[in-house]
Design a protein around this motif. Sequence first.
Motif, PDB file in Angstrom:
ATOM      1  N   VAL A  24     -11.943  -1.654   2.928  1.00 25.55           N
ATOM      2  CA  VAL A  24     -11.595  -3.076   2.831  1.00 25.55           C
ATOM      3  C   VAL A  24     -10.081  -3.257   2.963  1.00 25.55           C
ATOM      4  O   VAL A  24      -9.601  -4.153   3.661  1.00 25.55           O
ATOM      5  N   LEU A  25      -9.323  -2.400   2.323  1.00 25.59           N
ATOM      6  CA  LEU A  25      -7.864  -2.493   2.379  1.00 25.59           C
ATOM      7  C   LEU A  25      -7.307  -2.139   3.751  1.00 25.59           C
ATOM      8  O   LEU A  25      -6.201  -2.559   4.107  1.00 25.59           O
ATOM      9  N   SER A  26      -8.060  -1.385   4.540  1.00 25.68           N
ATOM     10  CA  SER A  26      -7.549  -0.892   5.816  1.00 25.68           C
ATOM     11  C   SER A  26      -7.609  -1.910   6.946  1.00 25.68           C
ATOM     12  O   SER A  26      -7.090  -1.650   8.034  1.00 25.68           O
ATOM     13  N   ALA A  27      -8.209  -3.065   6.723  1.00 24.02           N
ATOM     14  CA  ALA A  27      -8.288  -4.083   7.766  1.00 24.02           C
ATOM     15  C   ALA A  27      -6.881  -4.484   8.210  1.00 24.02           C
ATOM     16  O   ALA A  27      -6.044  -4.862   7.394  1.00 24.02           O
ATOM     17  N   GLN A  28      -6.619  -4.382   9.515  1.00 20.10           N
ATOM     18  CA  GLN A  28      -5.329  -4.727  10.103  1.00 20.10           C
ATOM     19  C   GLN A  28      -4.171  -3.959   9.455  1.00 20.10           C
ATOM     20  O   GLN A  28      -3.051  -4.457   9.369  1.00 20.10           O
ATOM     21  N   THR A  29      -4.476  -2.762   8.976  1.00 20.66           N
ATOM     22  CA  THR A  29      -3.485  -1.896   8.338  1.00 20.66           C
ATOM     23  C   THR A  29      -3.837  -0.455   8.686  1.00 20.66           C
ATOM     24  O   THR A  29      -5.013  -0.125   8.826  1.00 20.66           O
ATOM     25  N   THR A  30      -2.865   0.391   8.805  1.00 21.08           N
ATOM     26  CA  THR A  30      -3.142   1.788   9.148  1.00 21.08           C
ATOM     27  C   THR A  30      -3.721   2.544   7.954  1.00 21.08           C
ATOM     28  O   THR A  30      -3.450   2.204   6.792  1.00 21.08           O
ATOM     29  N   ASP A  31      -4.495   3.566   8.253  1.00 17.17           N
ATOM     30  CA  ASP A  31      -5.024   4.422   7.194  1.00 17.17           C
ATOM     31  C   ASP A  31      -3.889   5.059   6.392  1.00 17.17           C
ATOM     32  O   ASP A  31      -3.984   5.228   5.177  1.00 17.17           O
ATOM     33  N   ALA A  32      -2.807   5.425   7.084  1.00 13.25           N
ATOM     34  CA  ALA A  32      -1.677   6.058   6.401  1.00 13.25           C
ATOM     35  C   ALA A  32      -1.077   5.129   5.358  1.00 13.25           C
ATOM     36  O   ALA A  32      -0.735   5.560   4.244  1.00 13.25           O
ATOM     37  N   ALA A  33      -0.960   3.842   5.692  1.00 14.74           N
ATOM     38  CA  ALA A  33      -0.405   2.882   4.737  1.00 14.74           C
ATOM     39  C   ALA A  33      -1.333   2.710   3.537  1.00 14.74           C
ATOM     40  O   ALA A  33      -0.876   2.596   2.390  1.00 14.74           O
ATOM     41  N   VAL A  34      -2.637   2.678   3.796  1.00 14.64           N
ATOM     42  CA  VAL A  34      -3.600   2.551   2.702  1.00 14.64           C
ATOM     43  C   VAL A  34      -3.531   3.773   1.794  1.00 14.64           C
ATOM     44  O   VAL A  34      -3.539   3.661   0.559  1.00 14.64           O
ATOM     45  N   ASN A  35      -3.435   4.941   2.389  1.00 12.57           N
ATOM     46  CA  ASN A  35      -3.402   6.183   1.600  1.00 12.57           C
ATOM     47  C   ASN A  35      -2.166   6.281   0.714  1.00 12.57           C
ATOM     48  O   ASN A  35      -2.179   6.983  -0.297  1.00 12.57           O
ATOM     49  N   LYS A  36      -1.103   5.584   1.075  1.00 13.67           N
ATOM     50  CA  LYS A  36       0.090   5.563   0.227  1.00 13.67           C
ATOM     51  C   LYS A  36      -0.093   4.617  -0.965  1.00 13.67           C
ATOM     52  O   LYS A  36       0.487   4.831  -2.028  1.00 13.67           O
ATOM     53  N   ALA A  37      -0.914   3.586  -0.775  1.00 16.52           N
ATOM     54  CA  ALA A  37      -1.066   2.571  -1.812  1.00 16.52           C
ATOM     55  C   ALA A  37      -2.170   2.882  -2.813  1.00 16.52           C
ATOM     56  O   ALA A  37      -2.095   2.450  -3.974  1.00 16.52           O
ATOM     57  N   THR A  38      -3.196   3.612  -2.387  1.00 13.11           N
ATOM     58  CA  THR A  38      -4.384   3.740  -3.235  1.00 13.11           C
ATOM     59  C   THR A  38      -4.327   4.777  -4.353  1.00 13.11           C
ATOM     60  O   THR A  38      -5.063   4.616  -5.337  1.00 13.11           O
ATOM     61  N   PRO A  39      -3.539   5.843  -4.272  1.00  9.76           N
ATOM     62  CA  PRO A  39      -3.576   6.806  -5.374  1.00  9.76           C
ATOM     63  C   PRO A  39      -3.311   6.183  -6.741  1.00  9.76           C
ATOM     64  O   PRO A  39      -4.043   6.449  -7.702  1.00  9.76           O
ATOM     65  N   ALA A  40      -2.295   5.365  -6.860  1.00 10.02           N
ATOM     66  CA  ALA A  40      -1.988   4.731  -8.146  1.00 10.02           C
ATOM     67  C   ALA A  40      -3.061   3.716  -8.520  1.00 10.02           C
ATOM     68  O   ALA A  40      -3.435   3.589  -9.702  1.00 10.02           O
ATOM     69  N   LEU A  41      -3.565   3.002  -7.521  1.00 14.33           N
ATOM     70  CA  LEU A  41      -4.627   2.020  -7.790  1.00 14.33           C
ATOM     71  C   LEU A  41      -5.879   2.707  -8.309  1.00 14.33           C
ATOM     72  O   LEU A  41      -6.452   2.289  -9.325  1.00 14.33           O
ATOM     73  N   PHE A  42      -6.301   3.773  -7.653  1.00 12.85           N
ATOM     74  CA  PHE A  42      -7.522   4.459  -8.063  1.00 12.85           C
ATOM     75  C   PHE A  42      -7.339   5.232  -9.368  1.00 12.85           C
ATOM     76  O   PHE A  42      -8.308   5.448 -10.104  1.00 12.85           O
ATOM     77  N   ALA A  43      -6.120   5.648  -9.657  1.00  4.82           N
ATOM     78  CA  ALA A  43      -5.875   6.306 -10.948  1.00  4.82           C
ATOM     79  C   ALA A  43      -6.073   5.324 -12.102  1.00  4.82           C
ATOM     80  O   ALA A  43      -6.590   5.686 -13.157  1.00  4.82           O
ATOM     81  N   GLU A  44      -5.702   4.071 -11.860  1.00  2.00           N
ATOM     82  CA  GLU A  44      -5.848   3.048 -12.899  1.00  2.00           C
ATOM     83  C   GLU A  44      -7.239   2.432 -12.900  1.00  2.00           C
ATOM     84  O   GLU A  44      -7.751   2.037 -13.954  1.00  2.00           O
ATOM     85  N   ALA A  45      -7.849   2.351 -11.727  1.00  2.00           N
ATOM     86  CA  ALA A  45      -9.148   1.690 -11.618  1.00  2.00           C
ATOM     87  C   ALA A  45     -10.050   2.487 -10.689  1.00  2.00           C
ATOM     88  O   ALA A  45     -10.216   2.136  -9.511  1.00  2.00           O
ATOM     89  N   PRO A  46     -10.695   3.560 -11.178  1.00  2.00           N
ATOM     90  CA  PRO A  46     -11.499   4.431 -10.314  1.00  2.00           C
ATOM     91  C   PRO A  46     -12.926   3.945 -10.081  1.00  2.00           C
ATOM     92  O   PRO A  46     -13.652   4.540  -9.279  1.00  2.00           O
ATOM     93  N   ASP A  47     -13.355   2.892 -10.795  1.00  2.00           N
ATOM     94  CA  ASP A  47     -14.733   2.423 -10.681  1.00  2.00           C
ATOM     95  C   ASP A  47     -14.761   0.898 -10.732  1.00  2.00           C
ATOM     96  O   ASP A  47     -13.757   0.254 -11.049  1.00  2.00           O
ATOM     97  N   PRO A  48     -15.909   0.286 -10.404  1.00  2.00           N
ATOM     98  CA  PRO A  48     -15.970  -1.170 -10.371  1.00  2.00           C
ATOM     99  C   PRO A  48     -15.598  -1.845 -11.685  1.00  2.00           C
ATOM    100  O   PRO A  48     -14.946  -2.897 -11.680  1.00  2.00           O
ATOM    101  N   ALA A  49     -16.006  -1.263 -12.812  1.00  2.00           N
ATOM    102  CA  ALA A  49     -15.692  -1.890 -14.100  1.00  2.00           C
ATOM    103  C   ALA A  49     -14.190  -1.943 -14.330  1.00  2.00           C
ATOM    104  O   ALA A  49     -13.635  -2.987 -14.737  1.00  2.00           O
ATOM    105  N   ALA A  50     -13.519  -0.845 -14.074  1.00  2.00           N
ATOM    106  CA  ALA A  50     -12.066  -0.815 -14.270  1.00  2.00           C
ATOM    107  C   ALA A  50     -11.352  -1.699 -13.260  1.00  2.00           C
ATOM    108  O   ALA A  50     -10.354  -2.356 -13.585  1.00  2.00           O
ATOM    109  N   MET A  51     -11.869  -1.753 -12.034  1.00  2.00           N
ATOM    110  CA  MET A  51     -11.241  -2.580 -11.003  1.00  2.00           C
ATOM    111  C   MET A  51     -11.426  -4.060 -11.332  1.00  2.00           C
ATOM    112  O   MET A  51     -10.488  -4.861 -11.180  1.00  2.00           O
ATOM    113  N   ALA A  52     -12.612  -4.414 -11.786  1.00  2.00           N
ATOM    114  CA  ALA A  52     -12.849  -5.808 -12.165  1.00  2.00           C
ATOM    115  C   ALA A  52     -11.960  -6.199 -13.338  1.00  2.00           C
ATOM    116  O   ALA A  52     -11.429  -7.322 -13.392  1.00  2.00           O
TER     117      ALA A  52
END
Length: 225
Positions: free
Chosen positions: A37-65
């Motif tokens: 979803v995040l990769s739309a009109q964005t490179t995979d490389a850019a997404v891969n730089k942004a997601t590690p911290a996001l997924f560390a804080e919110a690895p599942d739907p409950a935490a993301m919500a």
Amino acid sequence: MKRADIAPFLTAISQNNPTPQTELVYTTPFTLLVAVVLSAQTTDAAVNKATPALFAEAPDPAAMAALGATGIARHIRSIGLWQAKAKNVAALSHLLLERHNGDVPADRESLEALPGVGRKTANVVLNEVFGHATMAVDTHIFRLGNRTGLAPGTNVRQVEDGLVARIPPAMLRPAHHWLILHGRYICKARKPECWRCPGAGWCVYKPKPTSAASRSVAAISKGKS
């Protein structure tokens, strides 16, 4: 491209990568869904730089919500359309909890009912996570479908349907990744590097750009005929 040439072409461009995978970094079906979803009109490389911290804080739907759109936005401001994407990721996380017990559904209809998930995103998830023989047509595959003659079409759905109909069934699932990677690194938009393309002998694109190594392309074509 002749139908008989499709399998040899795909075999050639798949050299050294028989079991390709997405370049998006993920650990679970949920993190892949979010990354796509995040990769739309964005490179995979850019997404891969942004997601590690996001997924560390919110690895599942409950935490993301629980993190919510504002919290998600803190992590993804470096990628395009981050505001809309933050809202979509928060909303789809809520719906996964409400409708699917927090699991990523394995059917197209349910996936496409989630905010920010269109046909291409659904195809990626179905292919990568659930092993479906789908073809997610991004800008690279759309370009290759037309340029190489694999499956010409005026829109992404025409190219998708053409590829699904023409690619041998046993090759369809990995072909999605082979074509993306080939378009990303060799058959580039502005200047396709045909002189180092192992599938050039089957490709209908002409005239092919030349370089010091153009004799290799000629040799491939000669060997095929």
